[in-house]
Design a protein around this motif. Structure first.
Motif, PDB file in Angstrom:
ATOM      1  N   THR A  74       0.820  -1.218   0.000  1.00  0.00           N
ATOM      2  CA  THR A  74       0.000   0.000   0.000  1.00  0.00           C
ATOM      3  C   THR A  74       0.855   1.270   0.000  1.00  0.00           C
ATOM      4  N   LYS A 119       2.022  -5.108   3.573  1.00  0.00           N
ATOM      5  CA  LYS A 119       3.305  -4.408   3.492  1.00  0.00           C
ATOM      6  C   LYS A 119       2.954  -2.944   3.258  1.00  0.00           C
ATOM      7  N   PRO A 120       2.846  -2.166   4.369  1.00  0.00           N
ATOM      8  CA  PRO A 120       2.438  -0.771   4.198  1.00  0.00           C
ATOM      9  C   PRO A 120       3.601   0.092   3.715  1.00  0.00           C
ATOM     10  N   GLY A 169       8.658  -2.803   5.228  1.00  0.00           N
ATOM     11  CA  GLY A 169       9.801  -3.025   4.347  1.00  0.00           C
ATOM     12  C   GLY A 169       9.744  -2.198   3.095  1.00  0.00           C
ATOM     13  N   LYS A 201      11.546  -2.553  -1.245  1.00  0.00           N
ATOM     14  CA  LYS A 201      11.545  -3.431  -2.419  1.00  0.00           C
ATOM     15  C   LYS A 201      11.896  -4.881  -2.064  1.00  0.00           C
ATOM     16  N   VAL A 215      -1.439  -0.800  -4.429  1.00  0.00           N
ATOM     17  CA  VAL A 215      -1.829   0.574  -4.760  1.00  0.00           C
ATOM     18  C   VAL A 215      -0.585   1.437  -4.620  1.00  0.00           C
ATOM     19  N   ILE A 237       4.914  -4.776 -10.415  1.00  0.00           N
ATOM     20  CA  ILE A 237       4.322  -5.788  -9.524  1.00  0.00           C
ATOM     21  C   ILE A 237       3.329  -6.655 -10.295  1.00  0.00           C
ATOM     22  N   GLY A 255      -1.039   5.501 -10.710  1.00  0.00           N
ATOM     23  CA  GLY A 255      -1.124   6.956 -10.602  1.00  0.00           C
ATOM     24  C   GLY A 255      -2.266   7.562 -11.404  1.00  0.00           C
ATOM     25  N   PHE A 297       1.515  15.274  -7.973  1.00  0.00           N
ATOM     26  CA  PHE A 297       1.262  14.857  -6.589  1.00  0.00           C
ATOM     27  C   PHE A 297       1.689  15.948  -5.601  1.00  0.00           C
ATOM     28  N   PHE A 343     -14.032   0.607  -6.754  1.00  0.00           N
ATOM     29  CA  PHE A 343     -13.098   1.694  -7.028  1.00  0.00           C
ATOM     30  C   PHE A 343     -12.000   1.186  -7.950  1.00  0.00           C
ATOM     31  N   GLN A 357     -11.283  -2.487  -6.676  1.00  0.00           N
ATOM     32  CA  GLN A 357     -11.139  -2.595  -5.228  1.00  0.00           C
ATOM     33  C   GLN A 357     -12.510  -2.420  -4.576  1.00  0.00           C
TER      34      GLN A 357
HETATM   35  P1  NAD Z   1       4.987   4.095  -4.495  1.00  0.00           P
HETATM   36  O1  NAD Z   1       4.720   3.402  -5.775  1.00  0.00           O
HETATM   37  O2  NAD Z   1       6.293   4.803  -4.322  1.00  0.00           O
HETATM   38  O3  NAD Z   1       4.908   3.047  -3.273  1.00  0.00           O
HETATM   39  C1  NAD Z   1       3.811   2.200  -3.102  1.00  0.00           C
HETATM   40  C2  NAD Z   1       4.279   0.929  -2.413  1.00  0.00           C
HETATM   41  O4  NAD Z   1       5.224   0.269  -3.244  1.00  0.00           O
HETATM   42  C3  NAD Z   1       4.958   1.158  -1.074  1.00  0.00           C
HETATM   43  O5  NAD Z   1       4.534   0.179  -0.166  1.00  0.00           O
HETATM   44  C4  NAD Z   1       6.427   1.036  -1.409  1.00  0.00           C
HETATM   45  O6  NAD Z   1       7.190   0.527  -0.320  1.00  0.00           O
HETATM   46  C5  NAD Z   1       6.438   0.046  -2.551  1.00  0.00           C
HETATM   47  N1  NAD Z   1       7.562   0.281  -3.481  1.00  0.00           N
HETATM   48  C6  NAD Z   1       8.139   1.472  -3.770  1.00  0.00           C
HETATM   49  N2  NAD Z   1       9.140   1.304  -4.667  1.00  0.00           N
HETATM   50  C7  NAD Z   1       9.181  -0.024  -4.961  1.00  0.00           C
HETATM   51  C8  NAD Z   1       9.989  -0.817  -5.827  1.00  0.00           C
HETATM   52  N3  NAD Z   1      10.953  -0.272  -6.577  1.00  0.00           N
HETATM   53  N4  NAD Z   1       9.744  -2.138  -5.888  1.00  0.00           N
HETATM   54  C9  NAD Z   1       8.776  -2.702  -5.143  1.00  0.00           C
HETATM   55  N5  NAD Z   1       7.986  -1.994  -4.297  1.00  0.00           N
HETATM   56  C10 NAD Z   1       8.172  -0.667  -4.208  1.00  0.00           C
HETATM   57  O7  NAD Z   1       3.758   5.080  -4.252  1.00  0.00           O
HETATM   58  P2  NAD Z   1       3.563   6.152  -3.078  1.00  0.00           P
HETATM   59  O8  NAD Z   1       4.481   7.308  -3.330  1.00  0.00           O
HETATM   60  O9  NAD Z   1       3.590   5.506  -1.752  1.00  0.00           O
HETATM   61  O10 NAD Z   1       2.044   6.590  -3.343  1.00  0.00           O
HETATM   62  C11 NAD Z   1       1.676   7.582  -4.258  1.00  0.00           C
HETATM   63  C12 NAD Z   1       1.213   6.992  -5.572  1.00  0.00           C
HETATM   64  O11 NAD Z   1       0.127   6.096  -5.350  1.00  0.00           O
HETATM   65  C13 NAD Z   1       0.672   8.026  -6.534  1.00  0.00           C
HETATM   66  O12 NAD Z   1       1.117   7.722  -7.839  1.00  0.00           O
HETATM   67  C14 NAD Z   1      -0.845   7.869  -6.436  1.00  0.00           C
HETATM   68  O13 NAD Z   1      -1.564   8.296  -7.556  1.00  0.00           O
HETATM   69  C15 NAD Z   1      -0.945   6.397  -6.238  1.00  0.00           C
HETATM   70  N6  NAD Z   1      -2.224   6.022  -5.642  1.00  0.00           N
HETATM   71  C16 NAD Z   1      -3.136   5.380  -6.441  1.00  0.00           C
HETATM   72  C17 NAD Z   1      -4.390   5.029  -5.932  1.00  0.00           C
HETATM   73  C18 NAD Z   1      -5.387   4.311  -6.790  1.00  0.00           C
HETATM   74  O14 NAD Z   1      -6.324   3.725  -6.252  1.00  0.00           O
HETATM   75  N7  NAD Z   1      -5.232   4.310  -8.099  1.00  0.00           N
HETATM   76  C19 NAD Z   1      -4.695   5.339  -4.598  1.00  0.00           C
HETATM   77  C20 NAD Z   1      -3.737   5.978  -3.821  1.00  0.00           C
HETATM   78  C21 NAD Z   1      -2.497   6.308  -4.351  1.00  0.00           C
END
Ligand code: NAD
Length: 499
Positions: A147, A173-174, A204, A206, A224, A233, A249, A386, A451, A464
């Motif tokens: 998440t 995994k938040p 954690g 990646k 998400v 993923i 995104g 963002f 959603f 979702q």
């Molecule tokens: P992010 O992609 O950086 O991280 C999300 C999750 O992925 C986290 O738990 C993080 O630890 C993990 N992660 C990050 N890099 C990774 C990698 N290289 N390999 C594996 N896992 C990795 O996103 P964020 O910055 O936490 O959240 C913001 C983004 O989420 C925005 O793009 C937003 O639009 C999107 N978002 C989408 C929805 C939806 O329902 N479509 C809802 C909320 C947020």
């Protein structure tokens, strides 16, 4: 400094990898805690323990499982203030907004109280002579959710509440940026009566995510976050034979027709563009007025509203409209994009680049920005920013405005503001975007709908929450049974029509 932990088998477990991430208070810029980053071994251990606990949970009748959700709702309401405070302290959003974050998760938990109804199978009596056929929905086993930082209460609950109601065990995994609320939620689930091992929180980065994707016991993964990670993923999880849904995104357009109520449209744009500092996947980040007169009127209405926005720390309670961004890196990225907008020729009508919060100079605050006359080729239009930046592109006709939203690679949400029912209906029918608002700027569906975005905002077949979540977290088994009444037919060598 506070050291956070994992939550495994109903208790706090210290990290053993030796790797940690800093957790900031975005309003002050101070590091307030460190969170352990799990190794593959730690993740695998949490999955193995979950797999041991899951069969008994699956065999618990659905109504008893639903009662855990009922009690969880009561506990969420009891601890609402505490949860909101912890959430704002790590994320930076205002307290009312943090309560909304908990509330929107809670509503999905409420929906899950009805799980027994949603888990009912299908039955055909006498499908053939002495033959009955029935389908049942069975849990997948151990499933996982990964998440994002921007809704640290709501999105974990959107994932684990339906999954657990269906009889699965869940590995959460938040986001490593704001992990405290997910840990608090797990503790509340235990207090609500959830058996140990059914909800494991593994903190954690990646390494933990890859361990989830490669663990053969994990049958389903919900994600998400940003689109590049969603794509990664989705492909790695699917290649490993898992059921996967990933939500990415967004770049949400709001079309403003010449007949719209301009005050209403401007109010909507300010709330949807700058609320939560623009850190929402359903934020409106692009305004598309139709016609230059509409565009000029809109700017005239927007500027005083934007200049009056109150930016500040969550501790100011109801006196702030939005807080800081989540990290210094996020702030730097947003300001970098603003500079690119200026360099590429957009008109910066409200410039928040010099904003500084007195007494909170080290916080990650960003002032509000408004761009006008942006074009398709600019980074501020192409990329998800963002942050508190609203970009206006001008369209000369409804068809051109529709084209802007349809041609953009993201397809999460969109809105149209108009007084004309015909235009609104046409828009809702033709637009290739998952969630549509008509005179509603942030059309987040309620818990009993689903959603999900289209195009690069969503990967996988099911949305979702709502009924889709129950489809995602279960698989159908169909049984054909015959209880012959003394009939002896001998072997059958071909498919028989049921007669
Ligand atoms: P992010 O992609 O950086 O991280 C999300 C999750 O992925 C986290 O738990 C993080 O630890 C993990 N992660 C990050 N890099 C990774 C990698 N290289 N390999 C594996 N896992 C990795 O996103 P964020 O910055 O936490 O959240 C913001 C983004 O989420 C925005 O793009 C937003 O639009 C999107 N978002 C989408 C929805 C939806 O329902 N479509 C809802 C909320 C947020």
């Amino acid at each position: 400094m506070q050291e956070l932990s994992h939550w495994i088998d109903g208790t706090n477990v210290k990290g053993s990898s030796g790797r940690f991430a800093d957790v900031f208070n975005p309003a002050t810029g101070e590091v307030q805690a460190r969170v352990p980053l799990a190794s593959k071994d730690e993740l695998d251990m949490a999955v193995a323990k979950a797999a041991e606990a899951q069969p008994q949970w699956a065999a618990t009748n659905p109504q008893r499982r639903a009662r855990v959700m009922m009690e969880f709702v009561r506990l969420l309401n009891r601890d609402m203030d505490k949860l909101a405070e912890a959430l704002s302290r790590e994320h930076g959003k205002t307290l009312p907004d943090a309560k909304g974050d908990v509330q929107r998760g809670l509503e999905v938990v409420e929906f899950c109280i009805g799980a027994p109804h949603l888990l009912k199978g299908e039955y055909t009596d006498s499908a053939g002579p002495g033959i009955d056929m029935y389908s049942m929905r069975q849990p997948l086993g151990v499933v996982a959710g990964i998440t994002p930082f921007n809704f640290p209460a709501m999105i974990p609950m959107w994932k684990f509440a339906p999954a657990i109601s269906c009889g699965n065990a869940f590995i959460l995994k938040p986001s490593e940026r704001d992990p405290s609320v997910p840990l608090m939620l797990a503790e509340l689930m235990q207090e609500a009566g959830l058996p140990d091992g059914i909800l494991q929180v593994v903190n954690g980065d990646k390494e933990a995510v890859d361990a989830i994707l490669d663990n053969r016991t994990v049958m389903g993964v919900g994600f998400v976050g940003s689109t590049p990670i969603a794509e990664y993923i989705y492909s790695r999880g699917c290649a490993n034979g898992k059921r996967v849904q990933c939500f990415g995104g967004a770049k949400n357009h709001m079309i403003v027709m010449p007949d719209a109520d301009m005050d209403q449209a401007a109010d909507a744009l300010v709330g949807a563009g700058y609320g939560a500092a623009g850190e929402r996947c359903m934020a409106i980040s692009v305004a598309v007025p139709v016609g230059d007169t509409t565009a000029d009127k809109l700017v005239e209405k927007l500027v005083p509203r934007i200049e009056n926005l109150k930016v500040g720390p969550y501790t100011a309670g109801n006196d702030v409209d939005y807080g800081p961004l989540v990290t210094a890196a996020a702030k730097e990225r947003v300001l970098g994009l603003v500079n690119s907008g200026v360099e590429q020729g957009a008109e910066l009508v409200v410039d928040g680049r010099d904003f500084s919060m007195q007494g909170y100079e080290n916080g990650f605050f960003v002032g509000p920005h408004l761009f006008d006359r942006a074009t398709r080729d600019m980074d501020i239009y192409k990329q998800e920013i963002f942050g508190p930046v609203l970009t206006q592109v001008r369209a000369q006709s409804y068809e051109e405005a529709l084209g802007y939203a349809m041609d953009h690679e993201y397809g999460n949400g969109t809105a149209i503001f108009t007084r004309d029912g015909d235009t609104a209906r046409d828009f809702a029918n033709r637009i290739n975007i998952g969630m549509v608002g008509v005179n509603v700027p942030i059309p987040v569906p309620l818990a009993y709908h689903t959603f999900g975005g289209w195009k690069k905002s969503g990967f996988g077949d099911l949305n979702q929450h709502g009924p889709d979540a129950f489809r995602f977290y279960t698989r159908t088994k169909t049984v054909t049974s015959r209880w012959p009444s003394g009939l002896k037919e001998g072997g059958e060598f071909h498919f028989k029509a049921m007669d």
